[in-house]
Design a protein around this motif. Sequence first.
Motif: not given
Length: 169
Positions: A118-120, A84-85
């Motif tokens: 999910y980059c949450h 996740c950037p």
Amino acid sequence: MKRVLILILAMTTLAGARDKKSKAQPGPYVFTSKASAQTIKALIVQANLNLGYALDSDKQLQFRFSMPSQMPAVSAIFEASNACPGMTTKKVWSYTLAEADGITRVTIEPFWEFPDDYCHTQTEPLIWGQREEIAAFQAMLDKAPVSTAKVTSPPPAVAPNPASPGHQQ
């Protein structure tokens, strides 16, 4: 085969003994002080900034600090920070102060903030297991200066006396 069985038995016994120790509990952690909420807030802000934390949120009596950090290996299996950037794992300390009857109540909620698959942003409680750090925090609160100034009302305004020498008609 016997060696493996003995090794497993020994590890299970050690793990059981370790688990019987009193475990530190997750927050929130609650402290009290006789100092005002503003005095306590100033002490907490200074202490966190000295430790390298950044002030993320600052409301009147609610504020939080964070610092990029590595989660413990056991918890790190749930994070996906490399995928996740711009998202990093952070150690977060959230504070809420409440003042009533000359006592300031300090509630601290430490937690990990990290990206999931999910980059949450997800959170997980951070257990403050360092008894000496907890004792040092309470000692800081106990040593905080307590204001002894009493609030006094101003003297009532006196109407000018028409007969006084400085009064012009």
